[in-house]
Scaffold this motif. Sequence first.
Motif, mmCIF file in Angstrom:
data_model
loop_
_atom_site.group_PDB
_atom_site.id
_atom_site.type_symbol
_atom_site.label_atom_id
_atom_site.label_comp_id
_atom_site.label_asym_id
_atom_site.label_seq_id
_atom_site.Cartn_x
_atom_site.Cartn_y
_atom_site.Cartn_z
ATOM 1 N N UNK A 1 0.623 -1.210 0.036
ATOM 2 C CA UNK A 1 -0.083 -0.008 0.060
ATOM 3 C C UNK A 1 0.789 1.203 0.197
ATOM 4 N N UNK A 2 1.962 1.175 0.949
ATOM 5 C CA UNK A 2 2.939 2.389 0.529
ATOM 6 C C UNK A 2 3.456 2.532 -0.664
ATOM 7 N N UNK A 3 4.026 1.401 -0.974
ATOM 8 C CA UNK A 3 4.814 1.415 -2.555
ATOM 9 C C UNK A 3 3.850 2.183 -3.379
ATOM 10 N N UNK A 4 2.303 1.752 -3.634
ATOM 11 C CA UNK A 4 1.461 2.301 -4.350
ATOM 12 C C UNK A 4 1.221 3.695 -4.336
ATOM 13 N N UNK A 5 1.063 4.104 -3.009
ATOM 14 C CA UNK A 5 0.723 5.501 -2.714
ATOM 15 C C UNK A 5 1.969 6.362 -3.021
ATOM 16 N N UNK A 6 3.144 5.861 -2.646
ATOM 17 C CA UNK A 6 4.507 6.721 -2.971
ATOM 18 C C UNK A 6 4.550 6.947 -4.623
ATOM 19 N N UNK A 7 4.111 5.571 -5.243
ATOM 20 C CA UNK A 7 4.339 5.937 -6.773
ATOM 21 C C UNK A 7 3.344 6.798 -7.431
ATOM 22 N N UNK A 8 2.202 6.659 -6.781
ATOM 23 C CA UNK A 8 1.244 7.874 -6.989
ATOM 24 C C UNK A 8 1.733 9.280 -6.582
ATOM 25 N N UNK A 9 2.133 9.674 -5.442
ATOM 26 C CA UNK A 9 2.920 10.790 -5.150
ATOM 27 C C UNK A 9 3.788 11.128 -6.185
ATOM 28 N N UNK A 10 4.958 10.164 -6.525
ATOM 29 C CA UNK A 10 5.787 10.835 -7.473
ATOM 30 C C UNK A 10 5.547 11.191 -8.635
ATOM 31 N N UNK A 11 4.260 10.624 -9.195
ATOM 32 C CA UNK A 11 3.542 11.138 -10.328
ATOM 33 C C UNK A 11 2.894 12.608 -10.214
ATOM 34 N N UNK A 12 2.384 12.796 -8.913
ATOM 35 C CA UNK A 12 1.877 14.166 -8.596
ATOM 36 C C UNK A 12 3.030 15.061 -8.701
ATOM 37 N N UNK A 13 3.952 14.777 -7.965
ATOM 38 C CA UNK A 13 5.291 15.741 -7.874
ATOM 39 C C UNK A 13 5.647 16.051 -9.174
ATOM 40 N N UNK A 14 5.886 15.006 -9.996
ATOM 41 C CA UNK A 14 6.410 15.179 -11.165
ATOM 42 C C UNK A 14 5.751 16.233 -12.080
ATOM 43 N N UNK A 15 4.274 16.102 -12.245
ATOM 44 C CA UNK A 15 3.470 17.210 -12.809
ATOM 45 C C UNK A 15 3.619 18.399 -12.187
ATOM 46 N N UNK A 16 3.550 18.359 -10.723
ATOM 47 C CA UNK A 16 3.557 19.567 -10.043
ATOM 48 C C UNK A 16 4.891 20.378 -10.190
ATOM 49 N N UNK A 17 6.017 19.839 -10.709
ATOM 50 C CA UNK A 17 7.165 20.413 -10.825
ATOM 51 C C UNK A 17 7.089 21.276 -12.064
ATOM 52 N N UNK A 18 6.358 20.978 -13.086
ATOM 53 C CA UNK A 18 5.864 21.729 -14.171
ATOM 54 C C UNK A 18 4.856 22.583 -13.967
ATOM 55 N N UNK A 19 3.796 22.173 -13.485
ATOM 56 C CA UNK A 19 2.351 22.989 -13.345
ATOM 57 C C UNK A 19 1.911 22.675 -11.951
ATOM 58 N N UNK A 20 2.529 23.586 -11.115
ATOM 59 C CA UNK A 20 2.244 23.540 -9.468
ATOM 60 C C UNK A 20 0.789 23.323 -9.124
ATOM 61 N N UNK A 21 -0.191 24.035 -10.000
ATOM 62 C CA UNK A 21 -1.631 24.240 -9.589
ATOM 63 C C UNK A 21 -2.192 23.044 -10.248
ATOM 64 N N UNK A 22 -1.820 22.160 -11.140
ATOM 65 C CA UNK A 22 -2.527 21.213 -11.769
ATOM 66 C C UNK A 22 -3.324 20.353 -10.805
ATOM 67 N N UNK A 23 -4.444 19.559 -11.228
ATOM 68 C CA UNK A 23 -4.908 18.516 -10.604
ATOM 69 C C UNK A 23 -4.429 17.267 -11.185
ATOM 70 N N UNK A 24 -3.989 16.313 -10.443
ATOM 71 C CA UNK A 24 -3.552 15.135 -10.608
ATOM 72 C C UNK A 24 -4.164 13.944 -10.030
#
Length: 857
Positions: free
Chosen positions: A334-357
């Motif tokens: 469960x932690x691995x899955x949530x961390x992988x999702x968080x990585x994806x959100x952070x990647x998008x936010x590194x370019x588009x900080x206000x985006x919904x992911x």
Amino acid sequence: MRTAFFVFAICAVPATHAAELILPSTALERTGPVHAIFRTPPLATGTGQLSVEWTDVYGRVVDRRVIPVEMNDETDIGFDLDLRRTEAMQNEIRAHLVFDGHNKKGVADHRDQNAQITFVAKPPVHQWWDYAIIMWQNYSPEQFAKLRELGINGSEYVGRNRSAPEFLLKNDLRWYAENVATDFYSAYHHYYPDRDNGWEFKQARAAHQKDPSSLEPFKRHPSLTDAEWLKKVHDRLVESALFFSPYRPFFYSLGDETGIAELEAAWDFDFSDESLVPMREWLRQRYGTLAALNQQWGSNFTAWNQVTPMTTDEAMKRSDDNFSAWADFKEWMDICYANALKMGTDAIHSVDPEAYVGIGGGQMPGWGGYDYSRIVKSLTAIEPYDIGNNIEIIRSLNPDMAVLTTGFAHGSWEKHRVWFELLHGNRGLILWDDKSEYVGPSGEIEPRGKESAGYYNELRDGIGALLINSQRQSDPIAIHYSQPSLRVEWMLESRPRGAAWAMRGARAERTDNNFLRLRESWCRAIEDAGLQYKFVSYGQVEEGELLRGGYRVLILPHSSALSPSETQAIRAFVAQGGVVIADGDPGGFDEHGRRLPEQQLADVFGKTSESETTEHTFGRGKAIHLVANLIGYHRERVLGKGEETRDLVARILHDASVTPVFSLTGEDGKAASGVELHQFRNGDVTILGLLSNPDLRVDELGPPDFRSNEHFARPRSLKLTMPEPMFVYDVRAGRLVGNKRELSIQLDPFEPVIYALSTRKAPELVLRSPERIARGATGYIGISFDGRTSAATHILHVEVTDPAGHQKSFYSGNLRAPSGQAVWTIPVAHNDATGRWAVQVKDLLTGQTRTAAFEIF
């Protein structure tokens, strides 16, 4: 019509010296003027004129001007564009220079040059404050124009594409970036053109069945902790955000129907080295010493690199009910899955900080990584299937999460479901239309489109925005959300099946699941008592949420696995006056899944009985242990039964001083069950939504089981009693009902009634409009109330019509009015029709409508 000089050019300068238009960026915010440059190399000296025309996909001539030019050894002609006049994403500027001069040698320099440039005006929306209806399937531009008439205002576009979706831009429609990394997040459930969905998972199950002793089928490819894949996906998401951010998508979908294995099927992923190596470090940090881990697991590892968790088959064979080595592994995944999702959100936010992911096709709480207490911290948007109360869980744990649901079906119950989801806090709908049931190939509106247009447009014309911008209320009732308990209860229920667990798919976990049914029954019983609740996660309990949140009642639905911190927090909650209600074996296991010699809350509950409900005073509070079969209530209520269970729950809550503020009774004068009362706050205004409350169906997700809704498919005569006389506004009818203490209601089985209630009558809506607006100028419509309003935020729906009576969608829409004050701008195009125009403004809370007229000249 555009003049000929935009088509033909006669230029005396060499072709290698073509003119160009330059903007600060090809994607611009609509917040003010930007400086544009017409560049005409080589250096020029002389005079002329520059003609500029700015148009958009609506055919509006946003700006048109002729600029006198005088140049002295220069190449650049500058001018400003006011981006506040933008109404569309896709825009084009064309410029034509006519110039006569001479060079330094005195040779005549005649120039007749054209240049053009397209640019994107970023949608002005950052916060998701309005309701969205999104078509998943791709239609033609002509068909999308028809879909807009039905209230559909968006679509999807594959997030790995690197070209703009012209079929959407031509209709000025936003989209969400779909399936950017489904190959990673949905590795065992994604589409293949030549194979069944879930092909890899079927292969893994077959391999396990062939050799149950092998761990190879339990190695996820790719692993959610594979560093190379994480970098690969991170870089892809960054690239996607760089391309899509100018268009400001509704959200970025990391993947569709994602999960550790296939949907929410239970499976023993991931035994790969990429998973086990970091897991051992996580266990080291958690337990501190190998001796402590061995003591908890009942193992005898002599080195950390030997530590390997138990498979499900091994855990089922334990006779001591110590499932720690298996449950810790499940928590790690469960932690691995949530961390992988968080990585994806952070990647998008590194370019588009206000985006919904987010993700699409979110599953019910349970296996596959679906511990929502972790997921809601990793994402900012989600499209879940409404199963197992995941909508209520998500909203409880993260009220800021943008939630959408999928629309598969049609008919009266589908209309009911869409209203149901809105009243439960959803912000939009994604339509699945694989049979083209909305608009036909020739542009004709099909039956599903005709059926949906009325309520789609009603939702889009302000009611959706009104509820999104109000705060959904709950009563001081907390329902324990416990992933450790889910693991233990699943093991206890599945162990008698033995090895058959491995052949169960996602549908079996959904339809044959007492833990889920119990949670649903508690929710429905509370709703049938006229009350609402929040889920409180196991982590929140540890952090003191029960006392901090002001709860009076805590419900432990088969909360068999509790941590010492949870136990301490529950004990303090009851000691200080709270009421805890439990069934099953509360706290019989620790948070790792090991059975304890004694229940951790034995002192709180006192001596319990297997044959009757018991109550025990503890400090200033009370603990109640139920023996009633609440799981059965979920089944009974759809058949019009279950009064005894409903009354028991209502009585317990009443004794805990939790009673409805607004009383709802039926024709027999008794409390009305089968109707859910939704309460929202908007400043000092209360919004009530009443809707029949059957067992929610999503037809395409499996057989209806016992989900017969016939008991609810009938009109209801109800009486609503307020705590004091209040001014009642019928939001859907758009009228003042009166100053009432009681209200008689005829409730349709498939649609809600929505009322706005206030102790003060709303002031009058006032418009202030100019009498005349010139073409090319911007008109400002002032909107306010002639006194102080009780609402924090009004939602206004604005419609602008031209002299022929045609509504102009690009000048119309919804507007937020904090404290009832706002300004609506109309950037009149140079080619708008002259004559008498009209603007109509409707306040959604009170139904007040005002119209003003102005002349365009």
